[in-house]
Design a protein around this motif. Structure first.
Motif, PDB file in Angstrom:
ATOM      1  N   UNK A 581       0.823  -1.197   0.000  1.00 36.19           N
ATOM      2  CA  UNK A 581       0.000   0.000   0.000  1.00 36.19           C
ATOM      3  C   UNK A 581       0.873   1.270   0.000  1.00 36.19           C
ATOM      4  N   UNK A 582       0.298   2.344  -0.542  1.00 40.13           N
ATOM      5  CA  UNK A 582       0.990   3.635  -0.565  1.00 40.13           C
ATOM      6  C   UNK A 582       0.278   4.599   0.363  1.00 40.13           C
ATOM      7  N   UNK A 583       1.046   5.207   1.249  1.00 33.88           N
ATOM      8  CA  UNK A 583       0.508   6.199   2.168  1.00 33.88           C
ATOM      9  C   UNK A 583       0.755   7.582   1.581  1.00 33.88           C
ATOM     10  N   UNK A 584      -0.326   8.374   1.465  1.00 35.88           N
ATOM     11  CA  UNK A 584      -0.216   9.723   0.923  1.00 35.88           C
ATOM     12  C   UNK A 584      -0.553  10.728   2.007  1.00 35.88           C
ATOM     13  N   UNK A 585       0.364  11.654   2.217  1.00 35.44           N
ATOM     14  CA  UNK A 585       0.165  12.676   3.242  1.00 35.44           C
ATOM     15  C   UNK A 585       0.312  14.060   2.620  1.00 35.44           C
ATOM     16  N   UNK A 586      -0.644  14.974   2.877  1.00 36.08           N
ATOM     17  CA  UNK A 586      -0.512  16.347   2.383  1.00 36.08           C
ATOM     18  C   UNK A 586       0.564  17.090   3.168  1.00 36.08           C
ATOM     19  N   UNK A 587       0.897  18.316   2.788  1.00 37.87           N
ATOM     20  CA  UNK A 587       1.884  19.087   3.566  1.00 37.87           C
ATOM     21  C   UNK A 587       1.503  19.158   5.038  1.00 37.87           C
ATOM     22  N   UNK A 588       2.438  18.807   5.897  1.00 36.87           N
ATOM     23  CA  UNK A 588       2.254  18.783   7.354  1.00 36.87           C
ATOM     24  C   UNK A 588       1.135  17.832   7.784  1.00 36.87           C
ATOM     25  N   UNK A 589       0.740  16.936   6.900  1.00 37.80           N
ATOM     26  CA  UNK A 589      -0.346  16.017   7.221  1.00 37.80           C
ATOM     27  C   UNK A 589       0.091  14.915   8.172  1.00 37.80           C
ATOM     28  N   UNK A 590      -0.880  14.294   8.813  1.00 37.00           N
ATOM     29  CA  UNK A 590      -0.610  13.197   9.745  1.00 37.00           C
ATOM     30  C   UNK A 590      -1.737  12.188   9.665  1.00 37.00           C
ATOM     31  N   UNK A 591      -1.463  10.950  10.064  1.00 35.50           N
ATOM     32  CA  UNK A 591      -2.473   9.907  10.016  1.00 35.50           C
ATOM     33  C   UNK A 591      -2.125   8.803  11.005  1.00 35.50           C
ATOM     34  N   UNK A 592      -3.097   7.934  11.251  1.00 35.10           N
ATOM     35  CA  UNK A 592      -2.908   6.781  12.140  1.00 35.10           C
ATOM     36  C   UNK A 592      -3.010   5.495  11.323  1.00 35.10           C
ATOM     37  N   UNK A 593      -2.142   4.542  11.655  1.00 35.20           N
ATOM     38  CA  UNK A 593      -2.141   3.217  11.037  1.00 35.20           C
ATOM     39  C   UNK A 593      -2.422   2.180  12.116  1.00 35.20           C
ATOM     40  N   UNK A 594      -3.101   1.106  11.739  1.00 36.65           N
ATOM     41  CA  UNK A 594      -3.404   0.011  12.672  1.00 36.65           C
ATOM     42  C   UNK A 594      -2.749  -1.266  12.165  1.00 36.65           C
ATOM     43  N   UNK A 595      -2.133  -2.015  13.064  1.00 33.37           N
ATOM     44  CA  UNK A 595      -1.512  -3.284  12.686  1.00 33.37           C
ATOM     45  C   UNK A 595      -2.572  -4.371  12.608  1.00 33.37           C
ATOM     46  N   UNK A 596      -2.520  -5.134  11.538  1.00 32.62           N
ATOM     47  CA  UNK A 596      -3.420  -6.280  11.361  1.00 32.62           C
ATOM     48  C   UNK A 596      -2.655  -7.357  10.620  1.00 32.62           C
ATOM     49  N   UNK A 597      -2.515  -8.519  11.269  1.00 37.30           N
ATOM     50  CA  UNK A 597      -1.789  -9.646  10.686  1.00 37.30           C
ATOM     51  C   UNK A 597      -0.384  -9.260  10.261  1.00 37.30           C
ATOM     52  N   UNK A 598       0.274  -8.479  11.116  1.00 38.25           N
ATOM     53  CA  UNK A 598       1.669  -8.120  10.898  1.00 38.25           C
ATOM     54  C   UNK A 598       1.904  -6.969   9.956  1.00 38.25           C
ATOM     55  N   UNK A 599       0.830  -6.389   9.367  1.00 36.39           N
ATOM     56  CA  UNK A 599       0.972  -5.263   8.460  1.00 36.39           C
ATOM     57  C   UNK A 599       0.169  -4.075   8.990  1.00 36.39           C
ATOM     58  N   UNK A 600       0.626  -2.882   8.623  1.00 34.82           N
ATOM     59  CA  UNK A 600      -0.047  -1.659   9.070  1.00 34.82           C
ATOM     60  C   UNK A 600      -0.872  -1.075   7.923  1.00 34.82           C
ATOM     61  N   UNK A 601      -2.111  -0.682   8.265  1.00 38.08           N
ATOM     62  CA  UNK A 601      -3.033  -0.108   7.295  1.00 38.08           C
ATOM     63  C   UNK A 601      -3.605   1.182   7.861  1.00 38.08           C
ATOM     64  N   UNK A 602      -3.802   2.172   6.994  1.00 37.52           N
ATOM     65  CA  UNK A 602      -4.322   3.458   7.439  1.00 37.52           C
ATOM     66  C   UNK A 602      -5.731   3.298   7.996  1.00 37.52           C
ATOM     67  N   UNK A 603      -5.978   3.943   9.135  1.00 35.64           N
ATOM     68  CA  UNK A 603      -7.270   3.842   9.811  1.00 35.64           C
ATOM     69  C   UNK A 603      -8.249   4.841   9.205  1.00 35.64           C
ATOM     70  N   UNK A 604      -9.485   4.384   8.970  1.00 33.25           N
ATOM     71  CA  UNK A 604     -10.564   5.304   8.580  1.00 33.25           C
ATOM     72  C   UNK A 604     -10.492   5.810   7.168  1.00 33.25           C
ATOM     73  N   UNK A 605      -9.725   5.142   6.295  1.00 28.88           N
ATOM     74  CA  UNK A 605      -9.639   5.550   4.898  1.00 28.88           C
ATOM     75  C   UNK A 605     -10.470   4.600   4.050  1.00 28.88           C
ATOM     76  N   UNK A 606     -11.465   5.124   3.370  1.00 25.89           N
ATOM     77  CA  UNK A 606     -12.318   4.288   2.533  1.00 25.89           C
ATOM     78  C   UNK A 606     -11.608   3.935   1.230  1.00 25.89           C
ATOM     79  N   UNK A 607     -12.002   2.810   0.671  1.00 32.06           N
ATOM     80  CA  UNK A 607     -11.451   2.413  -0.621  1.00 32.06           C
ATOM     81  C   UNK A 607     -11.740   3.500  -1.654  1.00 32.06           C
ATOM     82  N   UNK A 608     -10.747   3.862  -2.396  1.00 31.07           N
ATOM     83  CA  UNK A 608     -10.917   4.937  -3.367  1.00 31.07           C
ATOM     84  C   UNK A 608     -11.623   4.419  -4.619  1.00 31.07           C
ATOM     85  N   UNK A 609     -12.528   5.224  -5.129  1.00 31.36           N
ATOM     86  CA  UNK A 609     -13.261   4.868  -6.339  1.00 31.36           C
ATOM     87  C   UNK A 609     -12.302   4.828  -7.534  1.00 31.36           C
ATOM     88  N   UNK A 610     -12.569   3.873  -8.453  1.00 32.50           N
ATOM     89  CA  UNK A 610     -11.735   3.783  -9.642  1.00 32.50           C
ATOM     90  C   UNK A 610     -12.063   4.888 -10.649  1.00 32.50           C
TER      91      UNK A 610
END
Length: 917
Positions: A581-610
């Motif tokens: 996965x690719x984490x995208x952060x705006x200028x001075x942006x911040x986010x939280x990631x949650x560990x699941x099965x040994x990998x970290x995924x961004x919390x509260x981010x919906x799947x982006x529409x194609x």
């Protein structure tokens, strides 16, 4: 749990002649904008007499209003800082309470009041080491001096003079609405006022040294300054004992009093950063934090420099089970700051363990020197103040997440304060400690940059709370699998014994470059098994690569491991997570990631529409300034007693060099000039600080009068502009040409030096100021020569400063089209923040990039407000290399060599409005 939860609680600067109505109004403002409470902080320029009955009556008004609103009240324990002298009461009680130090001087520098301890010849230079009392009648200490903080009797006198006075009146509120007390920058010696190399000293400390080592430290005084005799051992013993004696003499009785009276103790000590500074002021910050219920730290400077100091305080908090850690922050970053720099500071602090934000400073008044008190003011004077609650909400969420999780530290880094104690001398300017300090800072940054959870281990606390069992090293409530020795030369014998036990039990000892070679200042051989330090052993595996702009930390909460990640740059940041996965952060942006099965995924981010999104640039229909335009008059001709002193010079020449030094009631006059390119169609208003207390005000020879009358309580109403003390004077119409504004009055002002004031009788005290004047109204101002002209309609909100270089307000932009519920506007430009209105109703606000505003309904028209900062109005406008300054402190305004003629103007602009289709 505090009533305020995790909301910010600012220093509320009590710095003028306060009144009940305005205090309540300001509390209501703080509550509306999301502050959880306030520290009532006596500050530079206070007129209401400190600890007088009037003072306490106003405190009660504030307590009652806070109780009604569910806010927390915090006392502040001193008239300014450092804590301990009781506004001057304590040193007056007993000569033995007065601070003293050992100073190294030549015979010519010796004072009549000095007591010679010994003489020493270093090369061809003869020195005397003398016992010297702190200077009396020091303006900084209200005409007294600082106190002997080694002496518990002086501390008890401080508690009686201040804390017991609050207790007499407000005991029923203690532990309820009154949560606690802030202790600010106590130390074991104000060396800066001795004008010679000096070290902490007290008869109390001398006695303790005799008891501990069965020898008189005065027989070895030269070893504390010069490399002679057993200087390493003597210094280690002296400063280790000095730190203990400081804690025993000051913090132990202080914290005991707070516990017995139901108050929480918070605050911080003087100079927590560099090793050299810690030895100058406290002998070590970390042992002091044991006595705070909410230990804290001071965050100064625009750039982030407090990596070590914040890890120090958060380490002790974790080890001793203190869930909240405070930072007094944002001082000196300048009035041009909005929210971005503050967010960057708050995010970085959180990663280092801070979860309680104490904003510096909410100023009751910014009259006179108060506006130069480590700007910015973060209060009602700021144009963006209506957006402050959005930032408060961000800080609340950040503090909650960090307070309700814990760092998963398995590594303990032994703090090298013992090495500093062995090497410190006030004669070398810190050179001997440079390498150790640099190594400590570099190691700390490396560990933090790699996302490695770790704590510092202080040897005093290890002696009290450390043990080794089953391959683990315990310090209080924390346990560690490994101990790392940084660039450290000296250990205590207790620490070495503990490391020996840790090693025997199977624990791992690591080192960076070299092993300690001194034990309590005596040469020895470190003879325990060690391994070379390897960062990869403890670094968490979250990102494929860690770019320089990324800062992150791993914590553990009820759901498992989480990661907080921050983009420290002004650019968008993309970073690859392990797993694809690719984490995208705006200028001075911040986010939280949650560990699941040994990998970290961004919390509260919906799947982006194609589906590819379309964007459309919206052209504004119209734009208007929502507030009066302004021009600053910052040059003046100045008379004293009718005699010309300065002709057309910067007003900055007047403050400290002339006006504040005048005897009270001395007549003075000032003339300012401004020009109009044409006759203005509307009346102007003149803004003068405390205008109602002047004798005369003239515009082109015509007498004018302040809207307020002398003696009238100052409140923020239609008679004031921006600040409670900025008084309006109606100026009428002005014609084309040059105009002269003249003021006459008598100098009445309690500022008596840089960062100092004298106590005055508040009753009927009608202060005057020799400050900039301001003209406000509906006009344009030339950016080049500051000439006024008729106001032209704005075509858009681009480059507003072209015709309004001093405009500290908001601009409203009207837009039209068919806007659907859920659509977003993306704003680009230079502004502090923005709000979206539909039909006059506020529907959204934004304070961080990418500056998005969302429609909550379908509509055909909407309005966007963008907000500027206070800088255009009060600057400072003429400081050389302003953007490069480390911080903006009061001394910068005092140094006239730092002035330049050109006026600094920052861009204020809404460049594009983009609609997401």
């Amino acid at each position: 749990m505090l009533s305020s939860g995790y909301r910010p609680v600012p220093f509320w600067s009590w710095n003028d002649q306060m009144n009940e109505k305005e205090l309540v109004r300001q509390i209501d403002e703080m509550h509306k904008q999301g502050f959880g409470g306030f520290f009532m902080h006596s500050r530079i320029g206070l007129v209401t007499t400190y600890l007088s009955e009037r003072w306490f009556s106003l405190v009660e008004v504030c307590i009652r209003r806070a109780e009604e609103l569910g806010m927390d009240v915090w006392l502040y324990d001193e008239d300014r800082w450092p804590s301990g002298y009781g506004g001057g009461r304590v040193p007056k009680l007993n000569p033995d309470f007065r601070e003293r130090m050992l100073a190294c001087v030549s015979s010519a520098e010796r004072k009549d009041t000095d007591r010679v301890v010994c003489c020493y010849c270093n090369g061809d230079q003869d020195y005397e080491i003398v016992e010297r009392f702190a200077d009396w009648e020091n303006p900084y200490f209200n005409g007294t001096s600082y106190v002997d903080t080694f002496n518990p009797e002086a501390t008890q006198a401080f508690l009686c003079s201040t804390h017991e006075e609050y207790k007499k009146r407000f005991r029923k509120y203690f532990g309820g609405v009154v949560k606690g007390v802030f202790c600010d920058e106590p130390c074991y010696g104000m060396y800066t006022f001795y004008r010679s190399p000096a070290i902490p000293y007290s008869p109390v400390l001398r006695k303790k040294y005799m008891q501990a080592y069965d020898e008189d430290i005065l027989n070895h005084a030269e070893e504390l300054f010069f490399r002679t005799g057993n200087w390493r051992e003597t210094r280690w013993k002296y400063y280790t004992l000095a730190n203990h004696a400081f804690c025993e003499g000051f913090f132990e009785p202080y914290s005991k009093w707070c516990r017995e009276n139901g108050l929480l103790l918070t605050g911080h000590v003087m100079a927590e950063e560099e090793l050299y500074e810690q030895l100058r002021w406290t002998g070590g910050a970390m042992p002091c934090y044991e006595y705070f219920d909410i230990p804290g730290v001071d965050k100064l400077f625009r750039e982030f420099r407090q990596w070590v100091s914040m890890k120090q305080v958060s380490s002790v908090a974790a080890q001793l089970g203190k869930t909240r850690v405070l930072s007094e922050c944002f001082a000196g970053i300048g009035n041009e700051c909005g929210f971005l720099l503050r967010k960057q500071i708050a995010d970085t602090q959180a990663i280092l363990g801070i979860n309680f934000i104490n904003p510096h400073l909410a100023a009751y008044s910014i009259r006179g020197a108060r506006k130069r008190d480590y700007p910015p003011t973060l209060f009602y004077q700021q144009p963006y103040w209506p957006l402050e609650n959005a930032f408060s909400s961000y800080l609340e969420d950040l503090g909650k997440r960090f307070a309700e999780s814990e760092d998963d530290a398995e590594l303990l880094v032994l703090h090298p304060i013992g090495t500093a104690r062995m090497l410190y001398s006030p004669l070398d300017g810190g050179k001997e400690l440079e390498s150790a300090n640099l190594a400590l800072e570099e190691l700390t940054r490396l560990l933090v940059r790699c996302g490695i959870s770790f704590h510092f281990g202080d040897e005093t606390l290890l002696k009290k709370y450390g043990k080794a069992e089953n391959g683990l090293l315990y310090l209080g409530k924390c346990r560690y699998k490994a101990l790392l020795l940084p660039d450290i030369e000296c250990l205590s014998s207790c620490t070495y014994k503990l490391l020996h036990s840790f090693s025997l039990s199977g624990g791992k000892i690591l080192f960076v470059d070299r092993l300690p070679s001194y034990l309590e200042g005596k040469f020895f051989r470190f003879d325990l098994p060690v391994s070379k330090w390897n960062t990869g052993e403890f670094a968490p595996k979250i990102f494929d690569e860690i770019p320089e702009q990324l800062l992150f930390c791993v914590r553990r909460n009820e759901a498992g491991r989480v990661c907080f990640a921050v983009n420290l740059s002004e650019q968008d940041l993309k970073v690859s997570l392990i797993g694809g996965e690719t984490l995208k952060l705006p200028p001075y942006g911040s986010t939280w990631l949650q560990e699941c099965e040994g990998k970290f995924t961004e919390i509260g981010v919906r799947k982006k529409s194609q589906k590819t999104k379309r964007f459309r640039v919206i052209d504004p229909k119209r734009a208007i300034r929502l507030n009066e335009n302004a021009v600053v008059l910052d040059r003046a001709t100045y008379w004293v007693n009718g005699e010309l002193v300065l002709r057309d010079e910067p007003v900055a020449e007047i403050w400290y060099r002339h006006f504040y030094n005048l005897p009270e009631n001395t007549p003075f006059a000032m003339e300012y000039t401004f020009s109009c390119a044409e006759t203005l169609p509307e009346d102007i208003t003149i803004i003068l600080e405390n205008a109602e207390n002047l004798d005369e005000i003239f515009l082109d020879g015509k007498p004018l009068h302040a809207m307020r009358t002398k003696g009238e309580y100052q409140v923020l109403d239609e008679k004031a502009y921006k600040d409670v003390s900025f008084s309006k004077v109606l100026g009428g119409r002005v014609a084309k040409g040059k105009h002269i504004l003249r003021i006459e009055g008598r100098k009445i002002n309690n500022i008596n030096g840089l960062c100092t004031h004298e106590s005055v009788d508040w009753r009927g005290y009608a202060a005057t100021e020799a400050e900039n004047a301001y003209i406000i109204g509906n006009f344009d101002v030339s950016k080049e020569n500051h000439t006024l002209s008729c106001s032209l309609p704005l075509q858009d909100a681009k480059d507003i400063q072209k015709n309004a270089p001093f405009y500290a307000g908001a601009v409203r932009i009207s837009i039209g089209g068919y806007f659907r519920k859920g659509q977003k506007l993306i704003l680009t430009g230079v502004f502090a923040g923005a709000q979206l209105y539909i039909g006059g109703e506020l529907v959204d606000k934004t304070i961080f990039p990418p500056y998005q505003l969302q429609f909550d309904r379908d509509c055909m028209e909407a309005e966007i407000d963008i907000f500027n900062t206070l800088f255009p109005l009060i600057g400072p406008h003429h400081i050389k290399d302003y953007e490069k300054r480390l911080w903006i402190d009061p001394g910068l305004f005092y140094d006239l060599n730092q002035l330049e003629k050109s006026t600094r103007v920052f861009r204020f602009s809404l460049d594009k409005i983009i609609l997401g289709e």
